[in-house]
Each structure stands twice: as structure tokens, then as C-alpha cells.
Design an enzyme around this catalytic site. Structure first.
Site, PDB file in Angstrom:
ATOM      1  N   LYS A   1      -6.223   4.239 -10.232  1.00 19.53           N
ATOM      2  CA  LYS A   1      -5.878   4.713  -9.090  1.00 19.53           C
ATOM      3  C   LYS A   1      -5.336   5.499  -8.082  1.00 19.53           C
ATOM      4  CE  LYS A   1      -5.485   4.240  -4.306  1.00 19.53           C
ATOM      5  NZ  LYS A   1      -4.843   5.685  -3.831  1.00 19.53           N
TER       6      LYS A   1
ATOM      7  N   GLY B   1       3.008  -4.764  -2.676  1.00 20.21           N
ATOM      8  CA  GLY B   1       3.303  -4.861  -3.751  1.00 20.21           C
ATOM      9  C   GLY B   1       2.781  -6.407  -3.671  1.00 20.21           C
TER      10      GLY B   1
ATOM     11  N   GLU C   1       5.944  -3.228 -10.607  1.00 25.77           N
ATOM     12  CA  GLU C   1       7.168  -2.238  -9.868  1.00 25.77           C
ATOM     13  C   GLU C   1       7.453  -2.130  -8.543  1.00 25.77           C
ATOM     14  OE1 GLU C   1      10.073  -0.197 -10.869  1.00 25.77           O
ATOM     15  OE2 GLU C   1       8.538   0.021 -12.566  1.00 25.77           O
TER      16      GLU C   1
ATOM     17  N   CYS D   1      11.958   4.995  -6.461  1.00 26.32           N
ATOM     18  CA  CYS D   1      12.463   3.591  -7.261  1.00 26.32           C
ATOM     19  C   CYS D   1      14.002   3.356  -7.169  1.00 26.32           C
ATOM     20  CB  CYS D   1      11.253   2.621  -7.365  1.00 26.32           C
ATOM     21  SG  CYS D   1      11.201   3.187  -9.237  1.00 26.32           S
TER      22      CYS D   1
ATOM     23  N   GLY E   1       4.417   0.363  -6.285  1.00 27.07           N
ATOM     24  CA  GLY E   1       4.566   1.762  -4.920  1.00 27.07           C
ATOM     25  C   GLY E   1       5.544   0.260  -3.742  1.00 27.07           C
ATOM     26  N   SER E   2       4.632   0.224  -3.000  1.00 23.59           N
ATOM     27  CA  SER E   2       6.205  -0.581  -1.657  1.00 23.59           C
ATOM     28  C   SER E   2       6.236  -1.988  -1.864  1.00 23.59           C
ATOM     29  CB  SER E   2       6.229  -0.177  -0.311  1.00 23.59           C
ATOM     30  OG  SER E   2       4.840  -0.157  -0.577  1.00 23.59           O
ATOM     31  N   THR E   3       7.406  -2.485  -1.896  1.00 23.60           N
ATOM     32  CA  THR E   3       7.708  -4.350  -1.914  1.00 23.60           C
ATOM     33  C   THR E   3       5.716  -4.430  -1.083  1.00 23.60           C
ATOM     34  OG1 THR E   3       9.778  -4.208  -2.990  1.00 23.60           O
ATOM     35  CG2 THR E   3       8.460  -6.188  -1.894  1.00 23.60           C
TER      36      THR E   3
ATOM     37  N   GLU F   1      14.308  -0.044   1.789  1.00 24.59           N
ATOM     38  CA  GLU F   1      14.403   1.424   1.530  1.00 24.59           C
ATOM     39  C   GLU F   1      13.693   2.644   1.447  1.00 24.59           C
ATOM     40  OE1 GLU F   1      10.897   1.112  -0.774  1.00 24.59           O
ATOM     41  OE2 GLU F   1      12.290   1.850  -3.351  1.00 24.59           O
TER      42      GLU F   1
HETATM   43  P1  NDP Z   1       1.697   2.110  -0.907  1.00 22.44           P
HETATM   44  O1  NDP Z   1       3.091   1.218  -2.191  1.00 22.44           O
HETATM   45  O2  NDP Z   1       1.471   2.210   0.580  1.00 22.44           O
HETATM   46  O3  NDP Z   1       1.115   3.187  -2.346  1.00 22.44           O
HETATM   47  C1  NDP Z   1       2.022   3.627  -3.491  1.00 22.44           C
HETATM   48  C2  NDP Z   1       0.470   2.990  -4.333  1.00 22.44           C
HETATM   49  O4  NDP Z   1      -0.423   2.020  -3.724  1.00 22.44           O
HETATM   50  C3  NDP Z   1      -0.289   3.743  -3.728  1.00 22.44           C
HETATM   51  O5  NDP Z   1      -1.432   4.429  -4.962  1.00 22.44           O
HETATM   52  C4  NDP Z   1      -1.568   3.417  -2.364  1.00 22.44           C
HETATM   53  O6  NDP Z   1      -2.974   3.928  -2.016  1.00 22.44           O
HETATM   54  C5  NDP Z   1      -1.851   2.078  -2.786  1.00 22.44           C
HETATM   55  N1  NDP Z   1      -1.895   1.253  -2.137  1.00 22.44           N
HETATM   56  C6  NDP Z   1      -1.444   1.003  -0.432  1.00 22.44           C
HETATM   57  N2  NDP Z   1      -2.317  -0.521  -0.071  1.00 22.44           N
HETATM   58  C7  NDP Z   1      -3.221  -0.996  -1.170  1.00 22.44           C
HETATM   59  C8  NDP Z   1      -4.018  -2.286  -1.198  1.00 22.44           C
HETATM   60  N3  NDP Z   1      -3.995  -3.095  -0.217  1.00 22.44           N
HETATM   61  N4  NDP Z   1      -4.245  -2.342  -2.165  1.00 22.44           N
HETATM   62  C9  NDP Z   1      -4.066  -1.514  -3.302  1.00 22.44           C
HETATM   63  N5  NDP Z   1      -3.144  -0.535  -3.235  1.00 22.44           N
HETATM   64  C10 NDP Z   1      -2.604  -0.059  -2.372  1.00 22.44           C
HETATM   65  O7  NDP Z   1       3.740   3.007  -0.867  1.00 22.44           O
HETATM   66  P2  NDP Z   1       2.953   4.533   0.626  1.00 22.44           P
HETATM   67  O8  NDP Z   1       2.784   5.297   0.077  1.00 22.44           O
HETATM   68  O9  NDP Z   1       2.465   4.181   1.963  1.00 22.44           O
HETATM   69  O10 NDP Z   1       4.810   4.647   0.734  1.00 22.44           O
HETATM   70  C11 NDP Z   1       5.355   3.741   1.698  1.00 22.44           C
HETATM   71  C12 NDP Z   1       6.538   3.718   1.050  1.00 22.44           C
HETATM   72  O11 NDP Z   1       6.357   2.316  -0.335  1.00 22.44           O
HETATM   73  C13 NDP Z   1       7.992   4.696   1.066  1.00 22.44           C
HETATM   74  O12 NDP Z   1       8.638   4.996   1.882  1.00 22.44           O
HETATM   75  C14 NDP Z   1       8.709   4.138  -0.227  1.00 22.44           C
HETATM   76  O13 NDP Z   1       9.968   3.244   0.579  1.00 22.44           O
HETATM   77  C15 NDP Z   1       7.674   2.984  -1.384  1.00 22.44           C
HETATM   78  N6  NDP Z   1       6.910   3.544  -2.106  1.00 22.44           N
HETATM   79  C16 NDP Z   1       7.779   2.841  -3.305  1.00 22.44           C
HETATM   80  C17 NDP Z   1       7.382   3.629  -4.774  1.00 22.44           C
HETATM   81  C18 NDP Z   1       7.764   2.954  -6.023  1.00 22.44           C
HETATM   82  O14 NDP Z   1       7.993   3.687  -6.599  1.00 22.44           O
HETATM   83  N7  NDP Z   1       8.577   1.753  -6.046  1.00 22.44           N
HETATM   84  C19 NDP Z   1       6.829   4.405  -4.960  1.00 22.44           C
HETATM   85  C20 NDP Z   1       5.989   4.691  -3.616  1.00 22.44           C
HETATM   86  C21 NDP Z   1       6.466   4.451  -2.145  1.00 22.44           C
HETATM   87  P3  NDP Z   1      -2.502   5.491  -0.920  1.00 22.44           P
HETATM   88  O15 NDP Z   1      -1.133   6.834  -1.063  1.00 22.44           O
HETATM   89  O16 NDP Z   1      -3.943   6.111  -1.267  1.00 22.44           O
HETATM   90  O17 NDP Z   1      -3.072   4.716  -0.094  1.00 22.44           O
END
Ligand code: NDP
Length: 507
Positions: free
Chosen positions: A200, A258, A276, A311, A253-255, A410
């Protein structure tokens, strides 16, 4: 560097090869990709916008529980019946290598798709993101037949073995900041180990990975082994993590998210997770770091690459007093000269923030920190003249106190905080973070000092006298503490996509 790794036909081009392109002329593969076919969705649609100008350019179908169920069941059947999990690993490697070749043959198309919908400027997408994606897949192709389990010391009339086997279906969730390469870090090892994958992508950057999946099929991957489901994290992502046939989850994605992925994985099948997550990475600079301008360029690239949406962005400069004034001045000078531009222009080097929500988050973090008493050395607001795109100025903040937003959280934008220290002990203490431990930079010519700091900073990666990854994909990446669990890249990422069966045979 990549030029020396890639065959001539696919090596990094001269920059003139990258041209402006018309964003309206890009073909969008909209839909889910299931069992080797592009499947139009029948659920509600999500409007997808270009980050450079905020214009809506496509509708995205959203897979709910039913749509995810179809993809996962098809993936499971394909994994069991296509022979992918059981074929000689070297054959799997050959398919992945062909896939990497096809990615490079279709490099311009992929780069344009990536640049259109993400924050990757076309020049970076073409010279960095796409070749890195191909190269990561090549790295994991090589892992396919290089890992052998173990033969265990047992009684003389027994043979003890640790036999690796694929999980079956791996669920992967990728973020929006590096859509193609993040997908390759997840799909490469899962596929090389013989799994099927359901990916996804982020709903903000959903399309380039569909093209990636189409190319995988063209390379010889059986239909159903690489599937893409589209939709939001809350709906599609959560359904994927919870599906009973998904046996392992890989998430970036975000903590915060996660944590809910880990909770869902625990409650819906006790699945192993690779997480990650976020970071707040320090750049610790000692007086003897070397040429000030060289170090300043390292620091600047470290916090500004992809407009800080990385990240591992090195967003906390912690500098020793003797070099502080000169270094801060040089960093501000470099930060001030960036020229922002829409991602489809060949000369654009500084990217927009991904969305209005992200723009509001970055802007609020800076204004809260300033309201709490920090001083802005440069930046602190948006660039003018970009209509619906959100281009935030590289921002350097000083005069920080513990607890201020930009220092603790972050931000995920081009925002650098600066703290000054006197001795090694104080510098190392400032470098530590109470939540995150993703990466750190240590800049000093004193090897003893470098190694003492490296040992004591709790971070999954420490770069000494550099900042940022290379194409040495043998070096894994992953965080400590709130920055995650497990590793992407390296042999470790491949091994994490296998489970190990203990076998004892008496003879
Ligand atoms: P998220 O952690 O919410 O999103 C990352 C991925 O997880 C996306 O594909 C998102 O889908 C998906 N996701 C969201 N909620 C769920 C869930 N409950 N179950 C499974 N998958 C889920 O990050 P955001 O896009 O909202 O960004 C917010 C903050 O996160 C940023 O400001 C940054 O601080 C951090 N971030 C960190 C990253 C890293 O590389 N460590 C990468 C991206 C963000 P969808 O986007 O389609 O809703």
C-alpha cells in the site's frame, strides 16, 4: 558513485538528459494492481493533488476490507501455486535482475510519474530515485541464493537444521517521501526470499509503484506475486495489517502510526513487524571537524534534502563553541541560496512540502518554537509566488530550550535547530534524544573522539565525517528506540523476510 556500479547502458546520464516535462501529459496508471492487472476501484475515490501547485490530477480508488481481501487471497494463492516460493532461488534472482533492467529502460517515464506526484524534482528522480530503486532490487536479487540457514551441532545420530522459508504474503506500507525507493526496500527483500507482496503506497503518492508492479510482471514475476492496493492508511493500510493471511508487515512512516501498526499486528495474528519510523537526528560537530565550508555543505544537505522530508534528516546541529560562529554563518549562507521550483522543471533543486497538512505542521512547529523564545537566523516562512504549492524556506533556529517543538518533534520540513556545547560530554548528552534514535552525524578529525561519541549515541546509524546514505546497500538502515524495529537494506532486511524452521532428523 552509481556510475561505477551500473552497466554503461544504464549509467547516470549527463544532466542535460533531464528536461522539463508537461505534467498534464503524464499517463497515470490509476487503480489497484492485483493478479497482474490494473483493477479500477469501485469504492469511494480520493482526490490526488500535485504537491508543486496543489492541483488535483487524478482520483484514487480506495480498497476497503473486501478489496484488500481479494488482493491478499490472490497473493496467497499465487505464492503457493505459481512456484515463486519454491523455484531455485537463483531463478528468482534472475527475474529481479530483469526487473531492475526494465526499471532503467523505463527510467524517464518512472521519473516523470514520481516527480509529478511527489516531492522529488525530476532531476533527482531521474538521476537518483529511479537508479537507486533499480540498484536496491539488484542488491536483493543477489541475496536470493546467498543465504543458507544453518546446520546445528547435535547428537551424533541426529542432524539438526535451521531451514529458512518465506512467510507467504508480506504486507508493506510505504510513505510518500521516497515512493519508489521505499517500495523497493520492502518489495526487493520480500520477493527475493520467495514471498508474495501486497503493497500500500501512501494515498498522497500512489501511482509510480503501480508502474513498478507492471514492470515486475513484464520481467517474469508470476501474476499475483506483487500487488498494489490503494487507499488511505486508516482504511486500506489497517485492513492490510489485520488480514489473517498477511504473515509479516513492513512499514515506514511516523512513530505514531508505527505504534498502531504494531498493535494491529499483535492483535491480528502476532505478526513480525519491521518498522522504519521517525527521527530527530543530531549532527555533532567538534572544533576539529575540518574545513568549515565543507562541513557546512554536509550539514545543509543533511537537513534540506527533499525539503527536510526524510526520516534520517539531520535536523539538530550541535556544534562546539570554537567553530560555532563560522559554521553557523556558513550554514545560513548555503541555506539562503536555494532556489525552489516545481518538480517538473529540469533545473528545480528544492522541493515543495507534500501537502497542505504537512505545510501547516511545519509552519506551526516553527511559529510555536519562535513564540517560546527561539530566534530565526534564516527562513521561517513560505516562499512567495507558488500558488497552491507549499515551498517552505530553509530555516535555521537558535536560542533553543528543552521542550521546544522544533527541538523535540520530528518536523519533516527544512528546519534546523542549533545548539552550542563546550566539551565532549555536553555535546554527546545534547545529541541524545528521549524518543528517537534513527541516525546521527559525528564530525571530527579525532578518531578517538569520533568513536567515543559513536559508541554513546543511541542511533541505528552513525555517519562519521559524512551525512547520508550511499549505494552501498549492504549497510542496513533502521532505528533504535522510538525510531523503529528491525532493518531495511542489508542482509538483515533479506533475512527478516524469512522464518526459520528447526528440523531434527534421527538416523
Ligand atoms: P503516516 O505514518 O501516517 O503514513 C505513513 C504510511 O502509513 C502511509 O502509507 C499511510 O497511509 C499509512 N498509514 C496511516 N495510518 C495507518 C494505519 N492506521 N495502519 C496502516 N497504515 C497506515 O505519516 P503521514 O503521512 O501522516 O505523515 C505525518 C508525519 O509522519 C510526518 O510529518 C513525518 O513526521 C512522519 N513521516 C515519517 C516518515 C519516515 O520516513 N519515517 C515518512 C512519512 C511521514 P496514507 O498516507 O495513505 O494515509
Amino acid at each position: 558513485m552509481l556510475d561505477t556500479l551500473l552497466p554503461k547502458s544504464v549509467s547516470r546520464p549527463v544532466v542535460e538528459a533531464v528536461q522539463d516535462f508537461d505534467p498534464a501529459a503524464v499517463n497515470i496508471p490509476s487503480g489497484h494492481y492485483i493478479s497482474g492487472r490494473l483493477v479500477p476501484g469501485d469504492g469511494p475515490a480520493i482526490e490526488v493533488r500535485r504537491p508543486s501547485d496543489g492541483q488535483a490530477y487524478a482520483d484514487l480508488p480506495e480498497a476497503g476490507e473486501t478489496g484488500v481481501d481479494v488482493a491478499v487471497c490472490d497473493a496467497s494463492t499465487a505464492q503457493q501455486q505459481s512456484g515463486w516460493g519454491e523455484c531455485p532461488p537463483r531463478e528468482r534472482g534472475a527475474v529481479l535482475r530483469r526487473w531492475a533492467d526494465l526499471i532503467m529502460e523505463n527510467r524517464l517515464e518512472l521519473a516523470q510519474l514520481e516527480a509529478l506526484g511527489s516531492t522529488r524534482c525530476i532531476s533527482e528522480a531521474y538521476t537518483g530515485e529511479v537508479p537507486f530503486t533499480a540498484e536496491a532490487i539488484r542488491f536483493f536479487a543477489e541475496c536470493a541464493d546467498k543465504y543458507s540457514g544453518d546446520v546445528l551441532p547435535t547428537r551424533s545420530r541426529s542432524l539438526g537444521m535451521l531451514m529458512p522459508e518465506p512467510y507467504g504474503v508480506v504486507g508493506a506500507i510505504a510513505p510518500w517521501n521516497f515512493p519508489l525507493s521505499m517500495a523497493s526496500w520492502k518489495c526487493g527483500p520480500a520477493l527475493a526470499a520467495g514471498n508474495a507482496i501486497v503493497l500500500k503506497p501512501s494515498e498522497l503518492t500512489p501511482f509510480s509503484t503501480v508502474r513498478l508492479a507492471e514492470l515486475a510482471l513484464e520481467a517474469g514475476l508470476p501474476p499475483g506475486i506483487f500487488n498494489v492496493v490503494q487507499g488511505s492508511g486508516q482504511v486500506t493500510g489497517a485492513a492490510l495489517v489485520r488480514h489473517p493471511l498477511v504473515r509479516k508487515v513492513s512499514f515506514t512512516g511516523s512513530t505514531q502510526t508505527g505504534k498502531s501498526v504494531m498493535t494491529d499486528a499483535a492483535h491480528h495474528g502476532m505478526k513480525p513487524v519491521t518498522l522504519e519510523l521517525g527521527g530527530k537526528s543530531p549532527q555533532l560537530v567538534f572544533n576539529d571537524a575540518g574545513d568549515v565550508d565543507t562541513v557546512a555543505q554536509r550539514i545543509t544537505r543533511g537537513f534540506m534534502a527533499n525539503a527536510g522530508q526524510a526520516c534520517v534528516a539531520g535536523t539538530r546541529l550541535i556544534v562546539q563553541r570554537g567553530i560555532a560562529e563560522a559554521l553557523i554563518a556558513a550554514v545560513v549562507r548555503h541555506a539562503r541560496v536555494v532556489v525552489p521550483g516545481v518538480t517538473w522543471k529540469a533545473n528545480s533543486r528544492f522541493a515543495p512540502l507534500i501537502s497542505q497538512r504537512q505545510a501547516e505542521k511545519v509552519s506551526a512547529a516553527v511559529s510555536n518554537t519562535v513564540a517560546a523564545g527561539a530566534e530565526v537566523l534564516c527562513g521561517g516562512s513560505f516562499f512567495d509566488g507558488f500558488g497552491g504549492g507549499f515551498f517552505y524556506q530553509p530555516t535555521v533556529l537558535i536560542g533553543l530550550q528543552a521542550g521546544m517543538t522544533a527541538l523535540e518533534e520530528e518536523v519533516f520540513g527544512p528546519v534546523l535547530t542549533v545548539q552550542i556545547f563546550d566539551d565532549e560530554e555536553e555535546g554527546i548528552a545534547l545529541a541524545s534524544h528521549s524518543v528517537y534514535g534513527l541516525a546521527a552525524g559525528v564530525h571530527t578529525m579525532d578518531i578517538g573522539q569520533a568513536m567515543r561519541a559513536t559508541r554513546r549515541i543511541a542511533a541505528g546509524t552513525v555517519w562519521i565525517n559524512r551525512y547520508g546514505r550511499t549505494t552501498d546497500f549492504i549497510v542496513p538502515t533502521g532505528g533504535f528506540n522510538g525510531s523503529g524495529i528491525g532493518k531495511d537494506l542489508g542482509r538483515q532486511a533479506f533475512e527478516a523476510n524469512l522464518r526459520h524452521k528447526s528440523v531434527l532428523l534421527d538416523f
